[in-house]
Design a protein around this motif. Structure first.
Motif, PDB file in Angstrom:
ATOM      1  N   TYR A 721      30.050  67.696 -21.580  1.00 23.67           N
ATOM      2  CA  TYR A 721      30.354  68.932 -20.841  1.00 23.67           C
ATOM      3  C   TYR A 721      31.711  68.802 -20.153  1.00 23.67           C
ATOM      4  O   TYR A 721      32.033  67.759 -19.563  1.00 23.67           O
ATOM      5  N   THR A 722      32.471  69.885 -20.211  1.00 21.80           N
ATOM      6  CA  THR A 722      33.785  69.915 -19.575  1.00 21.80           C
ATOM      7  C   THR A 722      33.650  70.258 -18.101  1.00 21.80           C
ATOM      8  O   THR A 722      32.584  70.671 -17.629  1.00 21.80           O
ATOM      9  N   LEU A 723      34.759  70.117 -17.377  1.00 21.84           N
ATOM     10  CA  LEU A 723      34.760  70.479 -15.961  1.00 21.84           C
ATOM     11  C   LEU A 723      34.516  71.961 -15.769  1.00 21.84           C
ATOM     12  O   LEU A 723      33.888  72.386 -14.792  1.00 21.84           O
ATOM     13  N   GLN A 724      35.001  72.777 -16.726  1.00 18.07           N
ATOM     14  CA  GLN A 724      34.788  74.229 -16.635  1.00 18.07           C
ATOM     15  C   GLN A 724      33.297  74.572 -16.677  1.00 18.07           C
ATOM     16  O   GLN A 724      32.838  75.506 -16.011  1.00 18.07           O
ATOM     17  N   PHE A 725      32.514  73.820 -17.455  1.00 17.63           N
ATOM     18  CA  PHE A 725      31.070  74.051 -17.507  1.00 17.63           C
ATOM     19  C   PHE A 725      30.442  73.892 -16.122  1.00 17.63           C
ATOM     20  O   PHE A 725      29.618  74.706 -15.698  1.00 17.63           O
ATOM     21  N   TRP A 726      30.812  72.827 -15.415  1.00 20.79           N
ATOM     22  CA  TRP A 726      30.240  72.584 -14.101  1.00 20.79           C
ATOM     23  C   TRP A 726      30.711  73.619 -13.089  1.00 20.79           C
ATOM     24  O   TRP A 726      29.949  74.015 -12.193  1.00 20.79           O
ATOM     25  N   HIS A 727      31.953  74.078 -13.227  1.00 22.57           N
ATOM     26  CA  HIS A 727      32.428  75.152 -12.351  1.00 22.57           C
ATOM     27  C   HIS A 727      31.626  76.442 -12.577  1.00 22.57           C
ATOM     28  O   HIS A 727      31.241  77.120 -11.629  1.00 22.57           O
ATOM     29  N   VAL A 728      31.380  76.768 -13.846  1.00 25.06           N
ATOM     30  CA  VAL A 728      30.604  77.973 -14.171  1.00 25.06           C
ATOM     31  C   VAL A 728      29.167  77.837 -13.664  1.00 25.06           C
ATOM     32  O   VAL A 728      28.599  78.777 -13.088  1.00 25.06           O
ATOM     33  N   LEU A 729      28.570  76.652 -13.853  1.00 24.92           N
ATOM     34  CA  LEU A 729      27.201  76.438 -13.395  1.00 24.92           C
ATOM     35  C   LEU A 729      27.104  76.573 -11.878  1.00 24.92           C
ATOM     36  O   LEU A 729      26.174  77.225 -11.359  1.00 24.92           O
ATOM     37  N   ALA A 730      28.046  75.983 -11.157  1.00 27.19           N
ATOM     38  CA  ALA A 730      28.033  76.086  -9.697  1.00 27.19           C
ATOM     39  C   ALA A 730      28.225  77.527  -9.249  1.00 27.19           C
ATOM     40  O   ALA A 730      27.569  77.993  -8.298  1.00 27.19           O
ATOM     41  N   ALA A 731      29.119  78.242  -9.936  1.00 27.39           N
ATOM     42  CA  ALA A 731      29.343  79.653  -9.582  1.00 27.39           C
ATOM     43  C   ALA A 731      28.100  80.498  -9.853  1.00 27.39           C
ATOM     44  O   ALA A 731      27.770  81.403  -9.075  1.00 27.39           O
ATOM     45  N   ARG A 732      27.387  80.207 -10.946  1.00 27.59           N
ATOM     46  CA  ARG A 732      26.164  80.953 -11.248  1.00 27.59           C
ATOM     47  C   ARG A 732      25.104  80.731 -10.177  1.00 27.59           C
ATOM     48  O   ARG A 732      24.469  81.682  -9.709  1.00 27.59           O
ATOM     49  N   LEU A 733      24.893  79.477  -9.801  1.00 29.00           N
ATOM     50  CA  LEU A 733      23.901  79.186  -8.773  1.00 29.00           C
ATOM     51  C   LEU A 733      24.291  79.821  -7.439  1.00 29.00           C
ATOM     52  O   LEU A 733      23.445  80.376  -6.730  1.00 29.00           O
ATOM     53  N   ALA A 734      25.578  79.752  -7.093  1.00 33.98           N
ATOM     54  CA  ALA A 734      26.045  80.350  -5.840  1.00 33.98           C
ATOM     55  C   ALA A 734      25.852  81.872  -5.866  1.00 33.98           C
ATOM     56  O   ALA A 734      25.428  82.480  -4.874  1.00 33.98           O
ATOM     57  N   PHE A 735      26.150  82.498  -7.021  1.00 34.65           N
ATOM     58  CA  PHE A 735      25.987  83.947  -7.131  1.00 34.65           C
ATOM     59  C   PHE A 735      24.522  84.347  -6.953  1.00 34.65           C
ATOM     60  O   PHE A 735      24.213  85.314  -6.258  1.00 34.65           O
ATOM     61  N   ILE A 736      23.611  83.602  -7.595  1.00 33.62           N
ATOM     62  CA  ILE A 736      22.181  83.929  -7.502  1.00 33.62           C
ATOM     63  C   ILE A 736      21.723  83.865  -6.049  1.00 33.62           C
ATOM     64  O   ILE A 736      21.040  84.769  -5.544  1.00 33.62           O
TER      65      ILE A 736
END
Length: 803
Positions: A721-736
């Motif tokens: 997994y790239t760093l962008q994947f973890w950024h997207v995952l963190a943003a998704r959890l934060a948005f929820i």
């Protein structure tokens, strides 16, 4: 006349039906020892009951039936005074139709109970009430309700608790019991020229007729004819349909806006112009490599809190107008099944002070545990059916990819999704047999009263129907394509079939197809069954009667025989009607972010549904007993639960299923505008390429792309997994988290800001209470003064008289 006895004087208030061949003769003879008149027709016997004025008055007082006693005094509210000052707006009214949705007031009868203050009927204060004619003082629905109340307290056999009409209906002593319809719903004469012949005819013309599809419902007349419980259902259905108008408009606007701006969207342009990007095949065999440009295909959230809060206000107004504010349900009778099961053990009822059967706590808990286990097992059966659909999709996609027809071969994934949805719909309809299981489990619990039985059965049926209808939708929204692995390391079912992936354009297209097809098919099937089944049944009955008696004899049938040949109302009352609408409400709220056209489809269906239900009640069903109710019961709590669930699911749809969060992360962190605080279309240049990973096919040394955030094959961490994947995952959890907390705060704020009782209604209630006290005092004072004058006139006087 079909509504009266042969003398034409006494009105028929209630009908009991039994067969001569039925062996329960002794119970019926005891039950029918009071006033009755019997007319035979072959094997079927009709017992026609009439309640005289003395009986109606006595039991109306016992039942606290509220009756009109003084005309209401209306006063102009300041809000309306302000609106009347805007007279300049009246010149525009000439350009528009004059209130086309309102009912013609000239056709509507003068319902005295709506324009008068009411009070519990009292024979001692009978002079307070407005009685023009004793025969019509109690309307037909009230008369039938009083007669039913009496029949529920008549003994049919010597012994303890051998009482009530419902028990005789349950054991088959009587075949049917119902109040009469008020004549025919059709007439040879036009209602415009000759007026309505009866309330049934009027309701058919202004409510059940398709010509009135755009009109408001005559709720006061519905309540007078069918009672408050059915009136509240149609009031709720009409209110829900009205609240769908803004939601449908917004959803249609979002859909049209998306279609109109498709060619101007930077991401869409990149997808459609990516002719050199080769995507991974969607299956192992027969599925070809495809260009990303081949997937060029093509969100709203309606908060249910506003609907529920405003419905509480609307319900409060209806409850006030229909005298339901202070009404309390009577102490319910114990169900015969509960009584038979636990008659050996008794305890004192804290309300009535009488001994009654008692169910031990351990016995109750054990039965509930067994019932809950049965519910869990049936839900697992539904999940297993969904897993079967998953297997079908996995296996069939390869078959369609090798199909000889080019149209299907080139659109194999769309064909797989479409056929899977249709099969899923068939499974949904087949699993509706759960009704018998729910009935068995509810009876196993042995609820004490009918309302407890109804609530338990309702909850079971809703849980199963909800899981049955939405399980596949939840799978597509949150699981499809999430756990498939990546090229070279795919996850497989029994090491053979590769798990299905989303279309290269995303999973939302699959979700939209699932919701659209299921919603249209389900609503079409429900409408057909609601109207088609009673129509076929009644047509078959009419055909049989024509063969037995001939068309001329059938036309002269009295009203009770015509009503008996109609279909009885559903054994569960309004359960099916409410369940259909509640499930639809879930569809229009839970996944509305993925399918913005859902409110529009629901609106079109409900416009038809109101008239279908009205036609069914007026023409196809026997007249149901008028029942009172203050609200829609357990269904309101279910609606609140759906509202909470819709917040969570829409948060996950926006964050997980859609590309909303990945696009924001790219725009602010990785795109051309990174660090500038902008997120316009120019900032999305290169997004498609950044969202695709590269895989090397070693056999041909051929590179192709797939949707994921993974390192390339030549990096030290191959396919990690790239760093962008973890950024997207963190943003998704934060948005929820932020989205859910924000929406729940808004929900509570709306609930706080919108009072359950409108201010003008609260003022009207206080004023009415004050006026009623004054009127009662004046009426009593007037009576005493009149008596005093009569005594003086007769030469009699008393000391210490008041006043």
């Amino acid at each position: 006349h079909g509504l009266y006895f042969r003398d034409g004087k006494y009105r028929i208030d209630y009908i009991l039906v039994y067969r001569k061949s039925n062996p329960q003769t002794e119970k019926r003879e005891v039950f029918e020892r009071n006033v009755m008149c019997v007319f035979p027709m072959d094997d079927i016997i009709f017992v026609k009951l009439h309640a005289p004025w003395e009986v109606l008055g006595k039991h109306a007082e016992l039942m606290n039936v509220r009756m009109p006693f003084r005309r209401k005094i209306y006063y102009l509210h300041r809000r309306y005074k302000f609106l009347n000052r805007l007279k300049q707006l009246s010149r525009f009214q000439g350009w528009l139709p004059r209130k086309p949705m309102r009912l013609d007031k000239e056709r509507m009868p003068d319902l005295e109970e709506n324009d008068c203050y009411t009070a519990p009927f009292s024979q001692q204060r009978i002079h307070h009430f407005i009685i023009h004619n004793k025969d019509t003082f109690f309307n037909n629905a009230t008369r039938s309700r009083i007669v039913h109340h009496i029949l529920q307290r008549v003994k049919y056999e010597e012994g303890k608790n051998k009482i009530g009409l419902n028990r005789l209906l349950t054991n088959g002593s009587y075949e049917a019991a119902f109040p009469l319809h008020e004549g025919s719903y059709r007439s040879k004469n036009s209602i415009r020229t000759h007026g309505a012949e009866n309330h049934r005819h009027l309701l058919y013309a202004c409510w059940a007729s398709w010509r009135a599809w755009y009109k408001y419902q005559p709720l006061d007349l519905v309540r007078r004819y069918f009672g408050e419980k059915i009136g509240l259902y149609f009031a709720w259905l009409g209110w829900y349909t009205g609240m769908l108008f803004p939601a449908a408009f917004i959803g249609l606007f979002v859909f049209l806006y998306g279609v109109a701006t498709l060619n101007h969207c930077q991401v869409s342009k990149e997808v459609c112009q990516a002719r050199e990007i080769i995507m991974c095949p969607i299956c192992d065999k027969y599925c070809p490599f495809m260009r990303l440009s081949d997937s060029s295909m093509f969100y709203i959230y309606i908060k249910s809190t506003v609907f529920l809060e405003f419905w509480k206000r609307r319900r409060a107004v209806i409850a006030y107008d229909w005298d339901l504010i202070d009404w309390e349900e009577e102490e319910e009778e114990i169900r015969p099944q509960f009584e038979a099961k636990y008659s050996q053990k008794e305890r004192m009822n804290p309300i009535s002070g009488k001994p009654e059967p008692y169910q031990a706590f351990a016995d109750k808990c054990s039965r509930i545990i067994v019932s809950a286990s049965g519910i869990f097992f049936m839900i697992c059966v539904v999940i297993a059916a969904v897993f079967g659909i998953v297997i079908y999709r996995v296996v069939t996609v390869s078959t369609f990819a090798a199909f000889k027809w080019a149209l299907i071969r080139n659109n194999s994934q769309v064909a797989t999704t479409g056929t899977a949805v249709c099969i899923n719909f068939c499974i949904i309809m087949l699993l509706n047999l759960y009704e018998k299981v729910a009935l068995f489990l509810t009876n196993l619990e042995q609820p004490r009263t009918e309302s407890e039985w109804e609530n338990s059965f309702t909850l079971k049926m809703f849980l199963f129907q909800f899981v049955n209808l939405n399980s596949s939708t939840f799978y597509i929204a949150f699981f499809l394509g999430r756990f498939t692995g990546h090229p070279g390391a795919y996850l497989r079912i029994i090491n053979r079939w590769r798990l299905e992936e989303c279309h290269p354009s995303g999973c939302l297209i699959d979700l939209c197809m699932q919701m659209g097809i299921i919603m249209v098919l389900k609503q079409t099937w429900n409408n057909f069954m609601e109207l088609g089944y009673p129509l076929i049944q009644n047509w078959w009955t009419r055909r049989r009667l024509r063969q037995e008696y001939g068309s001329h004899r059938k036309a002269r049938f009295p009203q009770w025989e015509k009503d008996y040949n109609l279909q009885p109302m559903n054994a569960y009352g309004l359960f099916d009607e409410y369940l259909e609408m509640i499930l639809q409400f879930g569809f229009t709220t839970i996944f509305v972010a993925a399918f913005p056209l859902a409110p529009l489809l629901a609106l079109l269906n409900n416009i038809i549904e109101i008239r279908l239900d009205a036609y069914k009640f007026i023409s196809q069903w026997r007249r149901p007993l008028a029942s009172r109710a203050k609200d829609i019961g357990i269904w309101y709590g279910i609606l609140e639960g759906i509202g909470i669930l819709s917040v969570i699911t829409n948060a996950f749809v926006i964050a997980v299923t859609s590309d909303f969060i990945p696009r924001l992360v790219y725009a602010y962190k990785y795109g051309p505008c990174a660090g500038q605080g902008e997120a316009g279309q120019k900032c999305m240049v290169g997004y498609v390429n950044a969202s695709l990973s590269v895989f090397l096919l070693l056999i041909d040394f051929f590179f192709f792309r797939y949707r994921d955030y993974r390192d390339p094959p030549h990096s030290p961490m191959r396919y990690g997994y790239t760093l962008q994947f973890w950024h997207v995952l963190a943003a998704r959890l934060a948005f929820i988290i932020v989205f859910e907390h924000l929406v729940f705060c808004i929900k509570h704020l709306i609930s706080y800001l919108i009072p359950d009782l409108p201010k003008d209604l609260r003022d009207r209630m206080r004023r009415e209470k004050y006026l009623i006290q004054e009127m009662m005092y004046e009426a009593e004072l007037e009576r005493l003064q009149k008596e005093r004058k009569e005594r003086k006139k007769n030469g009699k006087s008393y000391h210490n008289e008041w006043p």
